[in-house]
Design a protein around this motif. Structure first.
Motif, PDB file in Angstrom:
ATOM      1  N   ARG A  83       0.843  -1.195   0.000  1.00  0.00           N
ATOM      2  CA  ARG A  83       0.000   0.000   0.000  1.00  0.00           C
ATOM      3  C   ARG A  83       0.872   1.235   0.000  1.00  0.00           C
ATOM      4  NH1 ARG A  83      -3.664  -2.604   4.760  1.00  0.00           N
ATOM      5  NH2 ARG A  83      -4.790  -4.070   3.449  1.00  0.00           N
ATOM      6  N   SER A  84       0.437   2.219  -0.743  1.00  0.00           N
ATOM      7  CA  SER A  84       1.294   3.384  -0.912  1.00  0.00           C
ATOM      8  C   SER A  84       0.480   4.666  -0.911  1.00  0.00           C
ATOM      9  CB  SER A  84       2.055   3.263  -2.218  1.00  0.00           C
ATOM     10  OG  SER A  84       2.734   4.460  -2.481  1.00  0.00           O
ATOM     11  N   PHE A  85       1.064   5.704  -0.318  1.00  0.00           N
ATOM     12  CA  PHE A  85       0.494   7.047  -0.401  1.00  0.00           C
ATOM     13  C   PHE A  85       1.307   7.928  -1.346  1.00  0.00           C
ATOM     14  CE2 PHE A  85      -1.479   6.226   3.852  1.00  0.00           C
ATOM     15  CZ  PHE A  85      -2.770   6.533   3.500  1.00  0.00           C
ATOM     16  N   SER A  86       2.302   7.345  -1.980  1.00  0.00           N
ATOM     17  CA  SER A  86       3.187   8.154  -2.802  1.00  0.00           C
ATOM     18  C   SER A  86       2.480   8.632  -4.058  1.00  0.00           C
ATOM     19  CB  SER A  86       4.405   7.326  -3.182  1.00  0.00           C
ATOM     20  OG  SER A  86       5.002   7.873  -4.328  1.00  0.00           O
ATOM     21  N   MET A  87       2.505   9.943  -4.282  1.00  0.00           N
ATOM     22  CA  MET A  87       1.849  10.470  -5.483  1.00  0.00           C
ATOM     23  C   MET A  87       2.524   9.923  -6.734  1.00  0.00           C
ATOM     24  SD  MET A  87       1.199  14.443  -4.679  1.00  0.00           S
ATOM     25  CE  MET A  87       0.623  15.011  -3.103  1.00  0.00           C
ATOM     26  N   ILE A  88       3.836   9.734  -6.663  1.00  0.00           N
ATOM     27  CA  ILE A  88       4.551   9.272  -7.850  1.00  0.00           C
ATOM     28  C   ILE A  88       4.140   7.838  -8.190  1.00  0.00           C
ATOM     29  CG2 ILE A  88       6.834   8.795  -8.805  1.00  0.00           C
ATOM     30  CD1 ILE A  88       7.893  10.987  -6.956  1.00  0.00           C
ATOM     31  N   GLU A  89       4.158   6.982  -7.190  1.00  0.00           N
ATOM     32  CA  GLU A  89       3.778   5.589  -7.442  1.00  0.00           C
ATOM     33  C   GLU A  89       2.317   5.491  -7.856  1.00  0.00           C
ATOM     34  OE1 GLU A  89       6.919   3.536  -4.303  1.00  0.00           O
ATOM     35  OE2 GLU A  89       4.769   3.521  -3.867  1.00  0.00           O
TER      36      GLU A  89
END
Lengths: 505, 530
Positions: free
Chosen positions: B217-223
């Motif tokens: 799970r990711s909050f990274s805008m890039i990912e």
């Protein structure tokens, strides 16, 4: 007989010794602050073994022993979950104690006995965290509540204080009766009092209506303790009438103890039958959040407002329970850890809120919000601290409260079904409503002018007693650190949730 | 200069103001000049760092994130949230704008303290706002973004509530009478909070969904934008998430019909509050559309584009018409923001490189011009003790320098070519002629273009109406015996950069486009495959 693991029991042993020593000190001196000092030393001392137990793996003398800390045949367990809460309760008792020291000097009270009862109540909460069968749990719960009933009526001359104590006592006893009745039903159906065995036995009887009834009664019993709607009626009256430091302890320590009970019972005794208690908790959570918030808007007294706020917050902490219905085993740990995370932040910020409210209230001489007008002019520091805590309660970053709400949203959405989504949306709307009344506290303090005819010299001159100043400093620090580095609370939440993962749903 | 490039420079830009706020808090209230100088120095150093950032920025690679912290600066490891900040060509102008406005606001405040007098608290709030603003524009993690997005609420709430307009206002429908500042501050907060909780739910939904495509799970805008472009978020799920984000961002912009907090907040706020609100805070919404909504949910951006376009042109027309009906000069400027942000949103809705470039330059221009307008309106209200345009008039005679500046700002605002305001409007309309083909609503967008063009005429008419009633004509007898002080030195210092910036960008828009174009093209290529 079981061989006793004295290291695991050390916090309780120290606290129990402390209360006895306090009685002796109380008898031998007229300077009652020595009793408080004893209590403080005891709380500090009790915190040490909590730390050594928590970092047992890294400590040589401890790791070597290699015990699993399950005592009395599984009735009493000292695991990560228990330790997190033991630490939290000791912290809460410490702050409540600090608040009390200044308060008791304002009038003629029985001091020694007061401190004694407060620490006994704290001891009950510490035992609560470890109890893993119904008997131990109920004894612990009453050890928390019993002294609190007495403390609520400590201002003997004040009818409100008497009312507070009586209301608290009667509802507490009703809750206990419900709880015991539910337990007796469950014992009859499953043949055990111990949670880990009940978890196995309950699946077979989950279909029986009697079982559902038993579970609901047990939950109702705890519903009173955590002041969830519809069992909340005593809360504002008791909060308002009780001596304010006692209110802080009831609202934070005793309430958190109720939540520990609820968490333990729901997730450790009935993890396999979430479909039985999940929907009930969903309804209770939605009602608590919504009714608590809406009624709070109308309050003019800051203590009553905090009372309703505490009801609404109970709803927030129950929301993950509500989302647990029909959720898989993997997300059980997640919803569990959300409630724990919220509780950790809840304890710090609510204690802080009570501390600042008590300080301002005693300076101004009133807990009515309109009397707090113009606070910013004559006490800018206190006004700032007030803003810090109430905005933290409202969930505005970077103060700790935001992450508590975030954790609830995260867990409920993460469950991945409509039980979760729906309650997340209700919680989101309530987070907005909550700001309305939290801002009502800030409005007079920040936006209104000092009322005409107020004795500014007197208001200016007020000094914050050292113990209360220390309590304020600690909690402000806590709220900011937990807000900027919320990972601390989240990690403790996950650390506790291992206990659920171990059971495996 | 390694330390500057590997994230420390940018971190300083974000956090120096809040450190400054802490220092200011530690200074006793009585030492006013120490307080003022501390705040000014902290904001000036921040601006200097931002300028350094702009100088060292590699404009040939504007589409890549620069000066960032390394991805693995874990912040809340339990939820995989990172402290990840960086700038690209889109955020760079916003960062410079935000830091510049902070300095100007502090300079202006030097001798313009709103009542009740409390410079210490006011400057603390300004500095906290600065951290929130720059942080929002550089955050590349959704949780971090959310935190900065919310941080600005509280200081602004207090600013409006403490120093705001004390006129009594009757709330429509319920007929309660309440002071303007109390009403506006609460309304501002509730609206924004309402939007941001739904935005947060949207972020969380993306976070959980990202596990399917990323394995974690990711909050990274890039990912998230990488997997978003690859089609990880589709169907009803994406629709609901976009709806959540839309509510959050649209309230902040604000788009019609979520705009009603804006006229109240801008009018009630003290001068510097209005300036910060108009110049920077509104941009956080439009910036979020560009940075978050479009790249992460490109499919939904296409689906929602006509709807956003409709709201944008309604905003343009509605804002302009509302302006024509105002008698309060501050309220008129506030409504003009609704119209101008409509142009910005129209540009964004086209999903073309021209449109989004137009949006960014429109944001910068609006920041400079409307900031200036609010400054001037505030200074005039300070001197006339009224904002009622029926009572004003003949300002050119009473305060000629102020009148010229007001005329300049009004001309810039109505989109006079060769001034900054022109590019945003002109290019937004131009882009509407040829929106992204995938939207499949080209005739509709051409309709928007026509309506938007009518909007520019209306903009001109209300600005001229404002100039006529305030600047021109004879001064009424009311002011005959009053001696007015014209623009003073602090006002000159605070306003000159805005005037210069407006002219410079107007004449040579490449100052902004040079940074944005590469980033916008890269963003669209990633989202829509070029």
């Amino acid at each position: 007989m079981f061989p006793l693991d004295y290291h695991a029991l050390l916090p309780e042993i120290i606290l129990a010794t402390t209360v006895l020593v306090m009685l002796v000190v109380d008898l031998t001196t007229r300077k009652k602050h020595f009793v408080a000092l004893t209590a403080m030393v005891g709380l500090f001392a009790a915190f040490v073994p909590v730390l050594t137990l928590a970092f047992c793996d890294t400590l040589e003398f401890c790791a070597a022993a290699g015990v699993d800390r399950v005592l009395f045949g599984g009735s009493y367990v000292v695991d990560g979950y228990a330790l997190v809460f033991k630490g939290l309760f000791i912290f809460a008792a410490f702050i409540a104690l600090l608040l009390s020291i200044g308060y008791l000097e304002t009038d003629r009270f029985y001091e020694g006995e007061y401190y004694f009862l407060l620490i006994v109540s704290a001891l009950g909460a510490v035992v609560m965290a470890s109890s893993r069968d119904f008997i131990t749990m109920i004894v612990a719960l009453e050890l928390v509540s019993g002294p609190a009933f007495l403390l609520a009526g400590w201002r003997k001359g004040d009818p409100r204080s008497n009312e507070a104590a009586l209301k608290f006592f009667i509802t507490g006893v009703i809750a206990l009766a419900l709880l015991l009745f539910g337990v007796s039903l469950l014992y009859g159906l499953t043949g055990t009092m111990q949670f880990d065995q009940m978890a196995l036995a309950s699946v077979a009887v989950a279909e029986l209506p009697l079982f559902t009834l038993g579970v609901i009664f047990v939950l109702l019993g705890f519903g009173f303790k955590v002041s969830a709607v519809p069992f909340h009626f005593w809360t504002p009256d008791t909060y308002e009438g009780a001596p304010k430091p006692v209110t802080a302890w009831i609202a934070v320590g005793s309430k958190a103890a109720g939540f520990v009970g609820l968490l333990t019972v729901a997730y450790l005794a009935f993890p396999g039958v979430t479909e039985v208690w999940g929907p009930v908790m969903w309804v209770v959570a939605v009602l608590s959040m919504t009714i608590g918030n809406i009624v709070a808007i109308k309050q003019t007294n800051v203590i009553r407002l905090l009372g309703y706020s505490s009801i609404a917050q109970a709803g927030f902490m129950l929301a993950p329970f509500g989302a647990a219905a029909a959720s898989g085993a993997d997300s059980l740990g997640q919803v569990f850890s959300a409630t724990v995370t919220y509780l950790i932040i809840f304890v710090v910020m609510n204690l802080g809120a009570f501390a600042v409210v008590i300080t301002i209230g005693s300076r101004v001489g009133s807990y009515e919000l309109e009397d707090w007008a113009g606070l910013l002019r004559y006490a800018p520091g206190l006004a700032t601290v007030l803003a810090v805590f109430f905005m933290s309660l409202a969930g505005i970053p970077p103060l700790a409260g935001w992450f508590a709400k975030f954790a609830v949203f995260q867990a409920t959405i993460g469950v991945g079904n409509w039980w979760g989504y729906s309650i997340a949306i209700v919680a989101a709307l309530n987070a907005v409503i909550a700001f309305v009344y939290y801002s009502k506290v800030l409005k007079p303090a920040f936006f209104d002018p000092v009322p005409k005819g107020a004795d500014l010299e007197m208001l200016d001159a007020g000094e914050i007693p050292a113990p209360i100043g220390f309590a304020l400093g600690l909690t402000v620090f806590g709220v900011i650190v937990l807000g900027v580095f919320p990972g601390v609370a989240a990690n403790l939440g996950q650390y506790s949730a291992q206990v659920v993962a171990a059971i495996g749903g | 200069m390694d330390w500057f490039e590997n994230g420390w420079g940018l971190s300083l830009i974000v956090f120096l103001p809040v450190i400054g706020a802490a220092v200011v808090m530690a200074i006793p209230k009585a030492k006013e000049s120490a307080i003022k100088w501390t705040a000014l120095i902290f904001s000036l150093v921040t601006l200097a760092l931002a300028v350094m950032l702009a100088v060292q920025f590699d404009y040939s690679a504007a589409g890549t994130y620069q000066f960032g912290t390394a991805m693995d600066t874990s912040w809340i490891n339990a939820i995989n949230a990172h402290f990840h900040i960086a700038v690209d060509g889109i955020s760079l102008p916003m960062v410079v704008l935000a830091t510049l406005i902070t300095v100007l606001v502090i300079v202006y405040s030097w001798n313009h303290w709103p009542e009740p007098h409390n410079p210490k608290l006011l400057l603390v709030f300004v500095l906290i706002l600065a951290t929130g603003m720059t942080g929002t524009f550089v955050a590349l993690d959704l949780v971090l973004f959310f935190v900065f997005f919310e941080v600005v609420l509280l200081p602004m709430y207090f600013m409006i509530g403490i120093w705001g307009d004390r006129a009594i206002r009757e709330i429509p429908v319920v007929k309660w009478k309440i002071e303007m500042r109390l009403y506006a501050s609460l309304k501002f907060f509730i609206f924004t909070l309402f939007g941001s909780v739904f935005m947060l739910l949207g972020f969380l939904a993306l976070y959980f969904k990202s596990e399917e495509a990323l394995g974690y799970r990711s909050f990274s805008m890039i990912e998230l934008s990488t997997i978003g472009a690859a089609g990880a978020f589709t169907g009803t799920f994406a629709f609901l998430v976009f709806a959540g984000l839309f509510i959050g961002f649209a309230v902040k912009v604000p788009m019609w019909p979520f705009h009603t907090w804006l006229p109240d907040a801008h009018t009630a706020a003290p001068t510097i509050g209005s300036v910060i609100l108009a110049a920077v805070l509104l941009k956080m919404g439009t910036y979020a559309f560009i940075r978050i909504a479009i790249p992460i949910l490109p499919e939904q951006a296409v689906a929602w584009a006509p709807f956003i376009g409709v709201l944008a042109v309604i905003g343009i027309i509605y804002g302009s018409l509302a302006c024509l009906a105002q008698t309060d000069i501050k309220r008129l400027i506030a409504y003009s923001s609704v119209g101008h942000m409509g142009f910005v949103m129209l540009g964004i809705a086209t999903l073309t490189d021209i449109g989004i470039n137009a949006a960014v330059i429109g944001m910068v221009a609006h920041g400079l011009i409307t900031g200036l307008l609010f400054f001037i309106a505030g200074s005039m209200a300070h001197r006339y003790h009224t904002r009622d345009m029926n009572r004003l008039g003949g300002n050119m005679m009473l305060m000629p320098k102020m009148g010229v500046l007001l005329g300049f700002a009004a001309m810039a605002s109505l989109g006079l070519p060769s001034l900054a305001g022109f590019w945003g409007e002109f290019m937004a309309l131009m882009s509407a002629f040829n929106p992204l083909a995938a939207i499949g609503a080209t005739p509709l967008f051409r309709g928007f273009m026509v309506v938007g063009a009518i909007g520019t005429v209306l903009t001109a008419s209300y600005m001229l109406y404002m100039l006529r009633s305030v600047n021109f004509g004879e001064a009424s007898d009311e002011w005959a015996d009053t001696e007015f002080a014209d623009v003073d030195i602090f006002e000159w210092m605070a306003w000159a950069p805005l005037v210069i910036g407006t002219i410079a960008i107007g004449v040579y828009p490449k100052i902004v486009f040079g940074a944005t174009n590469g980033a916008v093209v890269a963003l669209l290529e990633k989202a829509f495959g070029g």
